[in-house]
Scaffold this active site. Structure first.
Site, PDB file in Angstrom:
ATOM      1  N   ASP A  76       0.842  -1.207   0.000  1.00 24.19           N
ATOM      2  CA  ASP A  76       0.000   0.000   0.000  1.00 24.19           C
ATOM      3  C   ASP A  76       0.875   1.254   0.000  1.00 24.19           C
ATOM      4  O   ASP A  76       0.605   2.207  -0.731  1.00 24.19           O
ATOM      5  CB  ASP A  76      -0.909   0.024   1.237  1.00 24.19           C
ATOM      6  N   GLY A  77       1.929   1.232   0.819  1.00 27.12           N
ATOM      7  CA  GLY A  77       2.833   2.383   0.875  1.00 27.12           C
ATOM      8  C   GLY A  77       3.773   2.407  -0.318  1.00 27.12           C
ATOM      9  O   GLY A  77       4.008   3.454  -0.925  1.00 27.12           O
ATOM     10  N   ARG A  79       3.337   1.395  -3.248  1.00 23.73           N
ATOM     11  CA  ARG A  79       2.680   1.832  -4.490  1.00 23.73           C
ATOM     12  C   ARG A  79       2.673   3.344  -4.619  1.00 23.73           C
ATOM     13  O   ARG A  79       2.733   3.880  -5.730  1.00 23.73           O
ATOM     14  CB  ARG A  79       1.255   1.258  -4.537  1.00 23.73           C
ATOM     15  N   ARG A 104      12.366  24.346 -31.386  1.00 20.82           N
ATOM     16  CA  ARG A 104      12.462  23.688 -32.690  1.00 20.82           C
ATOM     17  C   ARG A 104      11.534  24.376 -33.700  1.00 20.82           C
ATOM     18  O   ARG A 104      10.323  24.462 -33.478  1.00 20.82           O
ATOM     19  CB  ARG A 104      12.078  22.199 -32.542  1.00 20.82           C
ATOM     20  N   GLN A 115      -1.130  22.805 -33.663  1.00 16.79           N
ATOM     21  CA  GLN A 115      -2.092  22.276 -32.685  1.00 16.79           C
ATOM     22  C   GLN A 115      -1.803  20.805 -32.353  1.00 16.79           C
ATOM     23  O   GLN A 115      -2.038  20.366 -31.221  1.00 16.79           O
ATOM     24  CB  GLN A 115      -3.516  22.429 -33.230  1.00 16.79           C
ATOM     25  N   GLN A 172       7.807  11.611 -29.348  1.00 17.33           N
ATOM     26  CA  GLN A 172       7.171  12.038 -30.597  1.00 17.33           C
ATOM     27  C   GLN A 172       7.448  13.516 -30.868  1.00 17.33           C
ATOM     28  O   GLN A 172       7.742  13.903 -31.998  1.00 17.33           O
ATOM     29  CB  GLN A 172       5.656  11.770 -30.501  1.00 17.33           C
ATOM     30  N   GLY A 175      10.697  14.228 -32.293  1.00 17.02           N
ATOM     31  CA  GLY A 175      10.915  13.688 -33.636  1.00 17.02           C
ATOM     32  C   GLY A 175      12.091  12.735 -33.649  1.00 17.02           C
ATOM     33  O   GLY A 175      12.284  11.959 -32.708  1.00 17.02           O
ATOM     34  N   GLU A 199       5.849  -3.488  -8.252  1.00 18.68           N
ATOM     35  CA  GLU A 199       4.912  -3.318  -7.124  1.00 18.68           C
ATOM     36  C   GLU A 199       3.480  -3.654  -7.546  1.00 18.68           C
ATOM     37  O   GLU A 199       2.524  -3.103  -7.009  1.00 18.68           O
ATOM     38  CB  GLU A 199       4.971  -1.895  -6.534  1.00 18.68           C
TER      39      GLU A 199
HETATM   40  C1  LIG Z   1      13.217  -4.139 -12.697  1.00 21.38           C
HETATM   41  C2  LIG Z   1      12.369  -4.921 -11.765  1.00 21.38           C
HETATM   42  C3  LIG Z   1      12.606  -4.851 -10.395  1.00 21.38           C
HETATM   43  C4  LIG Z   1      11.839  -5.593  -9.504  1.00 21.38           C
HETATM   44  N1  LIG Z   1      12.118  -5.501  -8.178  1.00 21.38           N
HETATM   45  C5  LIG Z   1      11.419  -6.260  -7.309  1.00 21.38           C
HETATM   46  C6  LIG Z   1      11.721  -6.224  -5.915  1.00 21.38           C
HETATM   47  O1  LIG Z   1      12.609  -5.513  -5.472  1.00 21.38           O
HETATM   48  N2  LIG Z   1      11.007  -7.022  -5.085  1.00 21.38           N
HETATM   49  C7  LIG Z   1      10.011  -7.820  -5.543  1.00 21.38           C
HETATM   50  O2  LIG Z   1       9.380  -8.521  -4.750  1.00 21.38           O
HETATM   51  N3  LIG Z   1       9.689  -7.860  -6.859  1.00 21.38           N
HETATM   52  C8  LIG Z   1      10.372  -7.103  -7.738  1.00 21.38           C
HETATM   53  N4  LIG Z   1      10.048  -7.151  -9.079  1.00 21.38           N
HETATM   54  C9  LIG Z   1       8.996  -8.068  -9.519  1.00 21.38           C
HETATM   55  C10 LIG Z   1       7.709  -7.353  -9.906  1.00 21.38           C
HETATM   56  O3  LIG Z   1       7.025  -6.903  -8.765  1.00 21.38           O
HETATM   57  C11 LIG Z   1       6.866  -8.354 -10.736  1.00 21.38           C
HETATM   58  O4  LIG Z   1       7.546  -8.572 -11.960  1.00 21.38           O
HETATM   59  C12 LIG Z   1       5.479  -7.823 -11.003  1.00 21.38           C
HETATM   60  O5  LIG Z   1       4.720  -7.720  -9.812  1.00 21.38           O
HETATM   61  C13 LIG Z   1       4.699  -8.724 -11.989  1.00 21.38           C
HETATM   62  O6  LIG Z   1       4.751 -10.050 -11.585  1.00 21.38           O
HETATM   63  P1  LIG Z   1       5.232 -11.149 -12.620  1.00 21.38           P
HETATM   64  O7  LIG Z   1       6.500 -10.694 -13.259  1.00 21.38           O
HETATM   65  O8  LIG Z   1       5.256 -12.444 -11.891  1.00 21.38           O
HETATM   66  O9  LIG Z   1       4.140 -11.151 -13.761  1.00 21.38           O
HETATM   67  P2  LIG Z   1       2.935 -12.174 -13.932  1.00 21.38           P
HETATM   68  O10 LIG Z   1       2.178 -12.289 -12.637  1.00 21.38           O
HETATM   69  O11 LIG Z   1       3.442 -13.410 -14.570  1.00 21.38           O
HETATM   70  O12 LIG Z   1       2.033 -11.370 -14.956  1.00 21.38           O
HETATM   71  C14 LIG Z   1       2.132 -11.494 -16.370  1.00 21.38           C
HETATM   72  C15 LIG Z   1       0.944 -10.741 -16.985  1.00 21.38           C
HETATM   73  O13 LIG Z   1      -0.284 -11.332 -16.539  1.00 21.38           O
HETATM   74  C16 LIG Z   1      -1.088 -10.357 -15.899  1.00 21.38           C
HETATM   75  N5  LIG Z   1      -1.801 -10.957 -14.768  1.00 21.38           N
HETATM   76  C17 LIG Z   1      -1.290 -11.769 -13.786  1.00 21.38           C
HETATM   77  N6  LIG Z   1      -2.262 -12.088 -12.903  1.00 21.38           N
HETATM   78  C18 LIG Z   1      -3.385 -11.476 -13.328  1.00 21.38           C
HETATM   79  C19 LIG Z   1      -4.732 -11.419 -12.834  1.00 21.38           C
HETATM   80  N7  LIG Z   1      -5.091 -12.038 -11.711  1.00 21.38           N
HETATM   81  N8  LIG Z   1      -5.634 -10.698 -13.529  1.00 21.38           N
HETATM   82  C20 LIG Z   1      -5.272 -10.042 -14.662  1.00 21.38           C
HETATM   83  N9  LIG Z   1      -4.031 -10.068 -15.182  1.00 21.38           N
HETATM   84  C21 LIG Z   1      -3.106 -10.756 -14.523  1.00 21.38           C
HETATM   85  C22 LIG Z   1      -0.107  -9.291 -15.412  1.00 21.38           C
HETATM   86  O14 LIG Z   1      -0.758  -8.048 -15.230  1.00 21.38           O
HETATM   87  C23 LIG Z   1       0.893  -9.259 -16.555  1.00 21.38           C
HETATM   88  O15 LIG Z   1       0.388  -8.483 -17.605  1.00 21.38           O
HETATM   89  C24 LIG Z   1      10.790  -6.407  -9.990  1.00 21.38           C
HETATM   90  C25 LIG Z   1      10.531  -6.462 -11.373  1.00 21.38           C
HETATM   91  C26 LIG Z   1      11.295  -5.722 -12.242  1.00 21.38           C
HETATM   92  C27 LIG Z   1      10.996  -5.791 -13.731  1.00 21.38           C
END
Ligand SMILES: Cc1cc2nc3c(=O)[nH]c(=O)nc-3n(C[C@H](O)[C@H](O)[C@H](O)COP(=O)(O)OP(=O)(O)OC[C@H]3O[C@@H](n4cnc5c(N)ncnc54)[C@H](O)[C@@H]3O)c2cc1C
Length: 215
Positions: A76-77, A79, A104, A115, A172, A175, A199
């Site tokens: 929660d925090g 995010r 530019r 526009q 965009q 350019g 997160e």
């Molecule tokens: C650079 C980087 C740093 C990170 N650092 C940390 C960290 O410090 N600590 C940590 O804990 N994690 C970390 N993460 C992990 C990150 O939090 C996860 O990658 C992220 O929460 C998504 O989880 P996932 O990769 O397992 O994706 P998945 O859960 O496999 O999701 C894949 C796709 O399916 C969708 N999806 C999954 N479940 C649902 C659902 N129930 N309903 C609808 N759509 C769904 C997702 O939105 C996504 O589009 C990091 C990731 C990155 C890329």
């Protein structure tokens, strides 16, 4: 040192995960490959490998089985922080694009006088202010110790999507230069995408928000 949450109960059972502090140098803990990322390259992200890694009970954070609840609270925090990160990226991209649009010249006038460009700037400015207000609302609730699950998810969802939209439009507006590393907007464009993933993805934020509004 890392905080790790792992399953300590039956699969799919409620309250089946627990949080631990894992110290650097713990036997069985090693670092895997460093990820080759699209953006946020100044911040390293690497695999952590746990192989027969034993953690002392003294390193447990809170009660056994409370890991999921704890992480939801922290998220929660957290995010709000990602929302603020997205807002900063959006502002940086917008300010660069605003300045460039006045400097530019094409067809004997600054591109800001078209526009097609000025309306992009209007959308960017409006969405940035809306994201700012959502973040301030979530911060205000947090500072007063009030529930803010919905508000922090809204701030994170909106601000991170704004970061992607604004940085895309900034490229965009620049350019061809926008596609080069000579100007900052290509970095904002690459960095912004993490905000819609880390997160909790945008889809997960919508899940959280919809659960809250349907309560
Ligand atoms: C650079 C980087 C740093 C990170 N650092 C940390 C960290 O410090 N600590 C940590 O804990 N994690 C970390 N993460 C992990 C990150 O939090 C996860 O990658 C992220 O929460 C998504 O989880 P996932 O990769 O397992 O994706 P998945 O859960 O496999 O999701 C894949 C796709 O399916 C969708 N999806 C999954 N479940 C649902 C659902 N129930 N309903 C609808 N759509 C769904 C997702 O939105 C996504 O589009 C990091 C990731 C990155 C890329």
């Amino acid at each position: 040192m890392a905080v790790v949450i792992c399953r300590t109960g039956e699969p799919r059972a409620k309250d089946n995960s627990t949080a631990f502090i894992v110290e650097r140098g713990t036997a069985g803990l090693s670092a895997g490959k460093k990820e080759n990322k699209l953006g946020m390259r100044a911040s390293e992200t690497a695999e952590m490998i746990f192989d027969n890694c034993r953690i002392a009970d003294a390193n447990r954070i809170g009660e056994v089985g409370q890991g999921f609840k704890q992480s939801m609270k922290v998220l929660d925090g957290g995010r709000i922080s990602i929302a603020a990160l997205g807002l900063g990226i959006a502002r940086g991209a917008y300010e660069a694009a605003l300045q460039y649009s006045k400097e530019r010249y094409q067809f004997d006038q600054p591109i800001a006088s078209f526009q097609g460009i000025s309306f992009k700037l209007a959308d960017m400015a409006t969405e940035i202010e809306a994201a700012d207000l959502l973040i301030k609302q979530a911060c205000d609730l947090k500072m007063r110790g009030l529930p803010m699950t919905k508000e922090s998810a809204m701030a994170k969802y909106y601000s991170s999507e704004v970061a992607v939209r604004v940085s895309t439009d900034a490229v965009q507006i620049f350019g061809g230069y926008g596609y080069t590393k000579d100007f900052p907007v290509e970095k904002f464009y690459r960095d912004s995408k993490l905000c819609t993933i880390g997160e909790g993805t945008s889809e997960i934020q919508k899940l959280v928000i919809s659960r809250e509004v349907l309560k």
